[in-house]
Design a protein around this motif. Structure first.
Motif, PDB file in Angstrom:
ATOM      1  N   ALA A  38     -31.051  -8.808  55.959  1.00 45.15           N
ATOM      2  CA  ALA A  38     -32.249  -8.023  55.683  1.00 45.15           C
ATOM      3  C   ALA A  38     -33.388  -8.345  56.640  1.00 45.15           C
ATOM      4  N   ASP A  39     -34.298  -7.370  56.767  1.00 37.77           N
ATOM      5  CA  ASP A  39     -35.555  -7.587  57.469  1.00 37.77           C
ATOM      6  C   ASP A  39     -36.667  -7.775  56.434  1.00 37.77           C
ATOM      7  N   ALA A  40     -37.907  -7.763  56.884  1.00 35.53           N
ATOM      8  CA  ALA A  40     -39.032  -7.969  55.969  1.00 35.53           C
ATOM      9  C   ALA A  40     -39.203  -6.827  54.983  1.00 35.53           C
ATOM     10  N   HIS A  41     -38.511  -5.712  55.235  1.00 35.61           N
ATOM     11  CA  HIS A  41     -38.587  -4.557  54.345  1.00 35.61           C
ATOM     12  C   HIS A  41     -37.344  -4.425  53.479  1.00 35.61           C
ATOM     13  N   GLY A  43     -34.344  -3.756  54.287  1.00 35.11           N
ATOM     14  CA  GLY A  43     -33.572  -2.568  54.624  1.00 35.11           C
ATOM     15  C   GLY A  43     -32.099  -2.874  54.819  1.00 35.11           C
ATOM     16  N   GLU A  44     -31.268  -1.923  54.454  1.00 32.38           N
ATOM     17  CA  GLU A  44     -29.828  -2.061  54.713  1.00 32.38           C
ATOM     18  C   GLU A  44     -29.553  -1.953  56.200  1.00 32.38           C
ATOM     19  N   TYR A  45     -30.258  -1.045  56.855  1.00 28.39           N
ATOM     20  CA  TYR A  45     -30.140  -0.896  58.297  1.00 28.39           C
ATOM     21  C   TYR A  45     -31.386  -1.512  58.925  1.00 28.39           C
ATOM     22  N   VAL A  46     -31.189  -2.297  59.960  1.00 30.56           N
ATOM     23  CA  VAL A  46     -32.303  -3.030  60.539  1.00 30.56           C
ATOM     24  C   VAL A  46     -32.469  -2.667  62.008  1.00 30.56           C
ATOM     25  N   ALA A  47     -33.684  -2.850  62.505  1.00 30.99           N
ATOM     26  CA  ALA A  47     -33.971  -2.624  63.916  1.00 30.99           C
ATOM     27  C   ALA A  47     -33.302  -3.710  64.758  1.00 30.99           C
ATOM     28  N   PRO A  48     -33.059  -3.447  66.037  1.00 25.05           N
ATOM     29  CA  PRO A  48     -32.431  -4.472  66.884  1.00 25.05           C
ATOM     30  C   PRO A  48     -33.144  -5.814  66.851  1.00 25.05           C
ATOM     31  N   CYS A  49     -34.461  -5.809  66.741  1.00 27.94           N
ATOM     32  CA  CYS A  49     -35.204  -7.079  66.727  1.00 27.94           C
ATOM     33  C   CYS A  49     -34.955  -7.880  65.454  1.00 27.94           C
ATOM     34  N   ASP A  50     -34.482  -7.216  64.403  1.00 23.83           N
ATOM     35  CA  ASP A  50     -34.259  -7.880  63.122  1.00 23.83           C
ATOM     36  C   ASP A  50     -32.781  -8.144  62.840  1.00 23.83           C
ATOM     37  N   ASP A  51     -31.919  -7.810  63.772  1.00 26.77           N
ATOM     38  CA  ASP A  51     -30.478  -7.935  63.527  1.00 26.77           C
ATOM     39  C   ASP A  51     -30.015  -9.361  63.836  1.00 26.77           C
ATOM     40  N   ARG A  52     -30.633 -10.314  63.157  1.00 26.82           N
ATOM     41  CA  ARG A  52     -30.374 -11.728  63.421  1.00 26.82           C
ATOM     42  C   ARG A  52     -28.967 -12.143  63.017  1.00 26.82           C
ATOM     43  N   LEU A  53     -28.471 -11.585  61.924  1.00 23.46           N
ATOM     44  CA  LEU A  53     -27.142 -11.969  61.458  1.00 23.46           C
ATOM     45  C   LEU A  53     -26.083 -11.580  62.488  1.00 23.46           C
ATOM     46  N   ALA A  54     -26.165 -10.360  62.986  1.00 25.44           N
ATOM     47  CA  ALA A  54     -25.195  -9.918  63.994  1.00 25.44           C
ATOM     48  C   ALA A  54     -25.362 -10.704  65.292  1.00 25.44           C
ATOM     49  N   TRP A  55     -26.596 -10.956  65.698  1.00 20.32           N
ATOM     50  CA  TRP A  55     -26.830 -11.689  66.945  1.00 20.32           C
ATOM     51  C   TRP A  55     -26.226 -13.092  66.873  1.00 20.32           C
ATOM     52  N   LEU A  56     -26.387 -13.743  65.728  1.00 21.72           N
ATOM     53  CA  LEU A  56     -25.900 -15.117  65.589  1.00 21.72           C
ATOM     54  C   LEU A  56     -24.396 -15.179  65.412  1.00 21.72           C
ATOM     55  N   THR A  57     -23.860 -14.357  64.513  1.00 21.01           N
ATOM     56  CA  THR A  57     -22.476 -14.526  64.084  1.00 21.01           C
ATOM     57  C   THR A  57     -21.491 -13.550  64.726  1.00 21.01           C
ATOM     58  N   GLY A  58     -21.969 -12.376  65.135  1.00 23.66           N
ATOM     59  CA  GLY A  58     -21.085 -11.317  65.590  1.00 23.66           C
ATOM     60  C   GLY A  58     -20.759 -10.309  64.515  1.00 23.66           C
ATOM     61  N   PHE A  59     -21.023 -10.631  63.244  1.00 26.02           N
ATOM     62  CA  PHE A  59     -20.713  -9.718  62.142  1.00 26.02           C
ATOM     63  C   PHE A  59     -21.762  -8.615  62.078  1.00 26.02           C
ATOM     64  N   SER A  60     -21.298  -7.354  62.112  1.00 21.63           N
ATOM     65  CA  SER A  60     -22.232  -6.220  62.194  1.00 21.63           C
ATOM     66  C   SER A  60     -22.290  -5.395  60.919  1.00 21.63           C
ATOM     67  N   GLY A  61     -21.679  -5.848  59.827  1.00 25.07           N
ATOM     68  CA  GLY A  61     -21.720  -5.084  58.587  1.00 25.07           C
ATOM     69  C   GLY A  61     -23.120  -4.953  58.044  1.00 25.07           C
ATOM     70  N   SER A  62     -23.306  -4.017  57.112  1.00 25.02           N
ATOM     71  CA  SER A  62     -24.642  -3.707  56.601  1.00 25.02           C
ATOM     72  C   SER A  62     -25.038  -4.553  55.400  1.00 25.02           C
ATOM     73  N   ALA A  63     -24.213  -5.504  55.001  1.00 24.06           N
ATOM     74  CA  ALA A  63     -24.559  -6.397  53.896  1.00 24.06           C
ATOM     75  C   ALA A  63     -23.893  -7.743  54.148  1.00 24.06           C
ATOM     76  N   GLY A  64     -24.608  -8.802  53.791  1.00 24.24           N
ATOM     77  CA  GLY A  64     -24.074 -10.142  53.970  1.00 24.24           C
ATOM     78  C   GLY A  64     -25.154 -11.090  54.456  1.00 24.24           C
ATOM     79  N   PHE A  65     -24.795 -12.353  54.639  1.00 23.33           N
ATOM     80  CA  PHE A  65     -25.737 -13.352  55.144  1.00 23.33           C
ATOM     81  C   PHE A  65     -24.948 -14.565  55.599  1.00 23.33           C
TER      82      PHE A  65
END
Length: 598
Positions: A38-41, A43-65
């Motif tokens: 999630a981002d500060a809002h 959201g299920e879908y996040v802006a590229p600047c907020d896509d920390r989970l995908a950037w760190l792990t590689g996982f691009s799904g819309s839910a998880g942590f």
């Protein structure tokens, strides 16, 4: 924006990024850091600047942590993503089945001697952290609110989006923003609340009759807002985004950096949704000693219960979208047997048919075009690396939708390429029976999605089968394709109300082999009285608003009841009546065949 088919992330980048994060943990004397999707809002879908989970792990799904500890990094995903997470992450990350395994229980197991786990209070809600703290009480594990450690190690983190905002027509909304603000303000006064904090972008867009472009596929703008009990709104965002709108004396526009000071200056009681507002909002109000009342975002339910104007507009959008879908399916029927198609070419062609309407603003999510084993991933996203050919003997699942100014669409069809296998037909028919059960349902006022969900699963349960996602989600009107608070799900406790638009999408997925899903959108409405019925018992039913044929070659007609066969034939007759005049002559001929009685 056309759909990109580049791989969303690179698994090989995970190990060095995780090592960098662990170096930050050691520097700060921490034992772990939580990285939500999630981002500060929220959201299920996040802006590229907020896509920390995908950037760190590689996982691009819309839910998880991810819970990144010094010795183990768990990536928590639900049933939709358990195959995907293994494909997208390096072996330095450990997939964790969530919500079966709770974060608190996992932390206790991994940190038996206690420790300190940090989190960014702008990315978690109070409700989420309260639940976690309750589980960790007495374990020696402490939670610490800090800055974001991922942001520290992300050297090329994209900037915050700042796309222009546009006005949403009142003719489609059914109400002006001044009316909406007055109605919500009246509800605040009735509850003796001086203001409400709004942090969900779709709530703010709905309230002010605006739309944005900060998130691909979702016409929202990022902002925070304070709605006062006199109908005034303080809006916090990038003011440049709103340059195209005229001034409104009841709406004050300020920069992002003014939000915390405005919170601290409020006179309570102030309404905060503990399940959507960032924890940081509560902390600022607490520090300023502003009285807080925890209650649901006051825009969520009115937004979900669409006006007649919104429903009428959405019906029009669905007819336009149905014509595009039928053009696509007619094309597919001719081209698929030639053996030249791929998952990507299918998705591109479908997007082309939607764009040919000259009304498409964007697709409503990245098209799921999946054949054979890829279709067994409910939220599969095709890339050049994963792209499979569409071959005879396989099932092709296409889940897609469009964003039009008058409505948001979402439809899934599963098609047999060539002659289907017996197991394809058997499973498809059971999925169809579940979809029909929901479509035909009548129920008394007061029931929630959890009360209806099992009816869609019953035909599958009889064969020892099931699916690991909800049966349906809420849908916005030229807003988010996934909208709360109501849904058809085992865990949804929100009573269904007239005007709610939901998806109806049971499925079945056999790992490594095939996947099936059939999806229509439906609207909750008051059901007509029946002879002999209790006139004092208010009943609801669903209106179907998606009009696209279902692949008859996959239906075992002998397994259907007379009532189910009648539903299919009636549905197809109405599809033909509504759509035939909107398509090309070639597609009309295809439609005549596709809607023939079974």
């Amino acid at each position: 924006m056309f759909q990109s088919f580049d791989a969303p992330t690179s698994p090989e980048q995970g190990p060095p990024r995780l090592a960098a994060l662990r170096a930050e943990l050691a520097k700060e004397g921490l034992d772990g850091f939580l990285v939500p999707r999630a981002d500060a809002h929220q959201g299920e879908y996040v802006a590229p600047c907020d896509d920390r989970l995908a950037w760190l792990t590689g996982f691009s799904g819309s839910a998880g942590f991810c819970a990144a500890l010094r010795d183990i990094a768990g990536v928590f995903v639900d049933g939709r993503y358990r195959v995907q997470v293994k494909d997208q992450t390096a072996d330095v990350f450990t997939p964790v089945d969530w919500p079966e395994v709770k974060l608190g229980d996992w932390l206790v197991e991994q940190l038996p001697d206690g420790g300190t786990v940090a989190l960014d209070p702008w990315l978690h809600t109070l409700g989420e952290i309260e639940t976690l703290q309750t589980r960790l009480s007495g374990t020696g594990i402490a939670l610490k609110e800090t800055g974001n450690l991922v942001d520290r190690i992300w050297p090329d983190q994209p900037p915050r989006p700042a796309e222009p905002v546009t006005q949403f027509p009142k003719e489609f909304a059914g109400k002006g923003d001044e009316t909406k603000r007055a109605e919500i303000a009246e509800a605040l006064r009735a509850a003796a609340q001086r203001a409400a904090i709004l942090t969900l972008p779709d709530s703010i867009c709905w309230l002010l009759n605006i739309r944005g472009q900060d998130i691909p596929r979702n016409p929202i703008t990022h902002a925070f807002a304070i709605l006062h009990d006199d109908g005034r709104v303080e809006l916090f965002s990038d003011p440049a985004k709103f340059a195209g709108l005229g001034p409104d004396p009841a709406i004050t526009l300020r920069g992002w950096d003014a939000f915390e000071a405005a919170l601290a200056g409020l006179t309570g009681p102030v309404r905060v949704d503990k399940d959507s507002a960032p924890l940081a909002v509560t902390r600022v109000l607490e520090q300023a000693e502003v009285a807080i009342v925890y209650d649901r975002d006051p825009c969520i339910l009115p937004k979900a219960c669409k006006t007649e104007a919104e429903i009428n507009a959405t019906r029009t959008a669905h007819l336009r979208d149905a014509a595009a879908m039928c053009e696509f399916l007619a094309w597919l029927d001719v081209e698929a047997p030639k053996g030249q198609l791929t998952e990507i070419s299918v998705a591109q062609k479908l997007e082309g048919f939607r764009r040919a309407t000259n009304a498409l603003k964007d697709i409503s999510f990245d098209t799921i075009s999946a054949v054979g084993p890829n279709a067994a991933l409910p939220h599969y996203r095709v890339s050049h690396a994963s792209n499979l050919p569409v071959t005879t003997g396989e099932l092709l699942l296409v889940d897609s939708g469009g964003q039009y100014q008058d409505g948001t669409t979402d439809i899934t069809r599963t098609m047999a390429i060539g002659t289907p296998k017996p197991e394809h037909v058997q499973c498809f028919t059971r999925v169809l029976q579940g979809m029909i059960a929901i479509s035909m349902l009548r129920w008394p006022r007061g029931l929630a999605g959890r009360d209806l969900d099992a009816l869609a699963r019953f035909p599958l349960w009889k064969a020892g089968l099931d699916y690991d996602h909800g049966t349906g989600h809420g849908v916005g009107v030229y807003l988010c394709v996934h909208e709360g608070p109501a849904r058809l799900s085992k865990i949804s406790q929100v009573p269904l109300e007239p005007g709610m638009i939901l998806s109806n999408e049971p499925g079945y997925y056999r790992e490594g082999a095939f996947g099936i899903r059939i999806e229509n959108l439906i609207v909750v409405q008051e059901a007509p009285a029946l002879p002999g019925g209790d006139p004092k018992r208010e009943m609801f039913d669903f209106e179907t608003i998606t009009w696209v044929p279902i692949d008859r070659s996959l239906i075992d007609t002998g397994a259907l009841s007379a009532e189910e066969r009648a539903w299919v034939n009636d549905y197809h007759a109405e599809v033909k009546a509504k759509v035939s005049g909107r398509v090309s002559p070639e597609t009309k001929a295809w439609l005549d065949r596709a809607t023939a009685p079974i």
